[in-house]
Enzyme design. Sequence first.
Site, short mmCIF file in Angstrom:
data_model
loop_
_atom_site.label_atom_id
_atom_site.label_comp_id
_atom_site.label_asym_id
_atom_site.label_seq_id
_atom_site.Cartn_x
_atom_site.Cartn_y
_atom_site.Cartn_z
N SER A 31 0.85 -1.18 0.00
CA SER A 31 0.00 0.00 0.00
C SER A 31 0.89 1.23 0.00
O SER A 31 2.05 1.19 0.44
CB SER A 31 -0.89 0.01 1.25
OG SER A 31 -1.50 1.27 1.45
N TYR B 279 -1.60 -0.85 10.37
CA TYR B 279 -1.61 -1.04 8.93
C TYR B 279 -0.33 -0.53 8.29
O TYR B 279 0.29 -1.22 7.47
CB TYR B 279 -2.83 -0.33 8.33
CG TYR B 279 -3.05 -0.64 6.88
CD1 TYR B 279 -3.57 -1.88 6.48
CD2 TYR B 279 -2.78 0.29 5.88
CE1 TYR B 279 -3.79 -2.18 5.15
CE2 TYR B 279 -3.01 0.01 4.55
CZ TYR B 279 -3.51 -1.23 4.18
OH TYR B 279 -3.72 -1.52 2.86
#
Length: 264
Positions: free
Chosen positions: A151, A165
Amino acid sequence: MNVMANPLSMFDVKGNVALITGASGAFGMVAARILAGAGCKLVLVAGNQTALDEIAEECRDMGADVTAINTRPTDEDICNGLVAQAVQAYGKLDILVVASGMNKVALINDMAPETFTSVMDANVNQTWLLSRAAAGQMKKQGSGKIVLVSSARGLLGHPAGYTAYCASKAATDGLTKALGCELGAAGITVNAIAPTVFRSPLTGWMFEDNEDSKKVRDGFLARVPVGRLGEPEDLAGPLLFLASKASDFYTGHILYADGGYTAG
């Protein structure tokens, strides 16, 4: 074959066997559709039985040979078993796409330690176990393509409770680079696709035509040079490149599918 005379042949993955975990998730469904359309034989893995059945049937309607497995890659035995099932069904494993994972959002003092650990397990430990299982088979074959899903948050922080995350995706980037170095001599490439916001069931609200969505969208797009949010089609080219012979000399890379978001 002279690839210079027929460069499109480098992107031909027809007949290749692809194992996709997280196949019912946003990126996993996109990957399944792309590789089905490109002629791959698919082993689709997901914990959501209903969504798994739907994407498997959709890929079959596209002409793909599909094996659907309702599980999550939570431990070594399951991960080894998934690779074994792919080989049992189709005789080999050419492509691994690790699209499974999770995100749990909370500010650091509101997040329980076990929540942080669960995100790290899903996004890092399980990715490592799947890569380990696939690499063992691909070494026997002398080649293979491993595509991890990172990401933009592996590179950039976020103020709204993304410690788990961001840390997990930074670790995914580290795995990509280390495995790229380790497995290159075995003919196995390891790369990651790192998207930013693209259209999916989870992000659909950002594409809506209302005041709240527009405010959030405009604030985000102020940092995206191409001036729009991502569409699933924007992931097709990068995935096909990383899954095909076209990327044989590329390994250990994180490819940002972000419209230039991380460049600025």
